[in-house]
Design a protein around this motif. Structure first.
Motif, mmCIF file in Angstrom:
data_model
loop_
_atom_site.group_PDB
_atom_site.id
_atom_site.type_symbol
_atom_site.label_atom_id
_atom_site.label_comp_id
_atom_site.label_asym_id
_atom_site.label_seq_id
_atom_site.Cartn_x
_atom_site.Cartn_y
_atom_site.Cartn_z
ATOM 1 N N LEU A 10 -39.433 -26.792 2.776
ATOM 2 C CA LEU A 10 -39.641 -25.902 3.914
ATOM 3 C C LEU A 10 -40.089 -24.518 3.433
ATOM 4 O O LEU A 10 -41.010 -23.909 3.975
ATOM 5 C CB LEU A 10 -38.347 -25.789 4.706
ATOM 6 C CG LEU A 10 -38.495 -25.114 6.057
ATOM 7 C CD1 LEU A 10 -39.291 -25.993 6.999
ATOM 8 C CD2 LEU A 10 -37.131 -24.855 6.653
ATOM 9 N N GLN A 11 -39.444 -24.028 2.379
ATOM 10 C CA GLN A 11 -39.788 -22.716 1.855
ATOM 11 C C GLN A 11 -41.240 -22.692 1.354
ATOM 12 O O GLN A 11 -41.976 -21.733 1.565
ATOM 13 C CB GLN A 11 -38.817 -22.328 0.723
ATOM 14 C CG GLN A 11 -38.821 -20.852 0.369
ATOM 15 C CD GLN A 11 -38.877 -19.959 1.624
ATOM 16 O OE1 GLN A 11 -38.113 -20.136 2.576
ATOM 17 N NE2 GLN A 11 -39.820 -18.998 1.641
ATOM 18 N N THR A 12 -41.675 -23.788 0.740
ATOM 19 C CA THR A 12 -43.068 -23.871 0.285
ATOM 20 C C THR A 12 -44.014 -23.837 1.484
ATOM 21 O O THR A 12 -45.050 -23.163 1.456
ATOM 22 C CB THR A 12 -43.298 -25.190 -0.500
ATOM 23 O OG1 THR A 12 -42.219 -25.365 -1.397
ATOM 24 C CG2 THR A 12 -44.592 -25.157 -1.264
ATOM 25 N N SER A 15 -44.154 -20.227 2.862
ATOM 26 C CA SER A 15 -44.963 -19.260 2.111
ATOM 27 C C SER A 15 -46.442 -19.632 2.151
ATOM 28 O O SER A 15 -47.310 -18.755 2.187
ATOM 29 C CB SER A 15 -44.450 -19.082 0.671
ATOM 30 O OG SER A 15 -44.263 -20.310 0.080
ATOM 31 N N THR A 16 -46.747 -20.931 2.215
ATOM 32 C CA THR A 16 -48.163 -21.317 2.330
ATOM 33 C C THR A 16 -48.712 -20.882 3.686
ATOM 34 O O THR A 16 -49.802 -20.308 3.781
ATOM 35 C CB THR A 16 -48.313 -22.853 2.193
ATOM 36 O OG1 THR A 16 -47.712 -23.239 0.978
ATOM 37 C CG2 THR A 16 -49.769 -23.261 2.182
ATOM 38 N N ALA A 17 -47.939 -21.158 4.732
ATOM 39 C CA ALA A 17 -48.376 -20.761 6.073
ATOM 40 C C ALA A 17 -48.521 -19.247 6.158
ATOM 41 O O ALA A 17 -49.454 -18.727 6.780
ATOM 42 C CB ALA A 17 -47.379 -21.257 7.108
ATOM 43 N N THR A 60 -50.083 -28.827 0.638
ATOM 44 C CA THR A 60 -48.680 -28.405 0.660
ATOM 45 C C THR A 60 -48.078 -28.625 2.037
ATOM 46 O O THR A 60 -46.973 -29.161 2.170
ATOM 47 C CB THR A 60 -48.559 -26.905 0.309
ATOM 48 O OG1 THR A 60 -49.247 -26.691 -0.901
ATOM 49 C CG2 THR A 60 -47.128 -26.474 0.197
ATOM 50 N N LEU A 61 -48.823 -28.202 3.047
ATOM 51 C CA LEU A 61 -48.276 -28.347 4.391
ATOM 52 C C LEU A 61 -48.137 -29.819 4.773
ATOM 53 O O LEU A 61 -47.187 -30.222 5.432
ATOM 54 C CB LEU A 61 -49.163 -27.606 5.406
ATOM 55 C CG LEU A 61 -49.216 -26.094 5.209
ATOM 56 C CD1 LEU A 61 -50.183 -25.455 6.192
ATOM 57 C CD2 LEU A 61 -47.848 -25.455 5.366
#
Ligand SMILES: O=C(O)CCC(=O)C(=O)O
Length: 240
Positions: A10-12, A15-17, A60-61
């Protein structure tokens, strides 16, 4: 489903979003950051990840997707289904905000998966669902027949034919969500994003899946207006 997305993943995603849209208020305007944002109505911004050329960001998403794609989406949709939408959605607080109009994402069977990138208490305008309203259309399943084609008068007639059965069962829910939860609903369920009355935005990922021959939304201008009003009426009656 509660707590489905593990915190690290979720954290990835967050930060990607965040690199594509500011997840907190007060940043520069979206078009300065990521061309391609579309405002669907006041304070509601969408960025289609299908159009995004940043492949690592998309990958990633989409990693989240593995949590539901292989195991249980095929238990609901027939083989040959595909992901038809993958977007970042952000609803902001502030002047001009309003509840979205009730709508189906597809008049035929499909699934919508919404992943909040922050906690969504009721004041932050969660998704409101009219449970039971999926039975308005597409009960026969499969591709659109003549009546459902084009989202015109046939679809409206179909909905009115089924309204008597839907009416006594329809109920209204706007579940508060926690970061890490995943909200899944039949794409025929009438729903809307509620106005964000908080001080912080509500960013989320939206994944949609549809069966072959059932391209979304399956609605035209006439049925869009009629279904919005059916949603308003059902919501009113569900509150009584
Ligand atoms: O804002 C939401 O929670 C629902 C989003 C939605 O239904 C849409 O944008 O079509």
């Amino acid at each position: 489903m509660t707590n489905l997305v593990p915190p690290r993943l979720l954290q990835t995603c967050v930060s990607t979003a965040d690199r594509h849209m500011p997840l907190r208020n007060g940043g520069p305007s979206y078009n300065d950051i990521s061309p391609g944002y579309v405002a669907s109505s006041a304070n509601r911004w969408h960025l289609s990840m299908h159009k995004c050329r940043n492949e690592p960001a998309k990958a990633t998403l989409a990693e989240c997707e593995r949590l539901w794609l292989d195991d249980w989406i095929p238990t609901f949709l027939r083989p040959g289904f595909s992901r038809t939408q993958f977007q970042l959605l952000r609803s902001e607080p502030g002047p001009g905000g309003a509840d979205q109009g009730f709508h189906q994402d597809n008049s035929r069977r499909g699934l919508t998966v919404l992943v909040p990138l922050c906690d969504v208490p009721v004041e932050r305008g969660p998704t409101q669902l009219l449970l039971g309203s999926h039975a308005l259309t597409g009960a026969g399943g499969g591709r659109r027949g003549r009546r459902g084609a084009g989202g015109g008068a046939g679809l409206v007639t179909e909905a009115f034919d089924n309204l008597g059965a839907v009416l006594p069962r329809a109920s209204l829910h706007a579940p508060a969500l926690r970061k890490g939860d995943v909200l899944v609903y039949d794409s025929r369920v009438l729903h809307r994003g509620l106005e964000n009355r908080d001080s912080e935005a509500r960013p989320c990922l939206v994944f949609r899946y549809d069966e072959e021959g059932c391209a979304p939304p399956g609605h035209g201008p006439l049925s869009t207006v009629v279904f919005r009003q059916i949603g308003n009426a059902l919501a009113l009656l569900a509150r009584l």
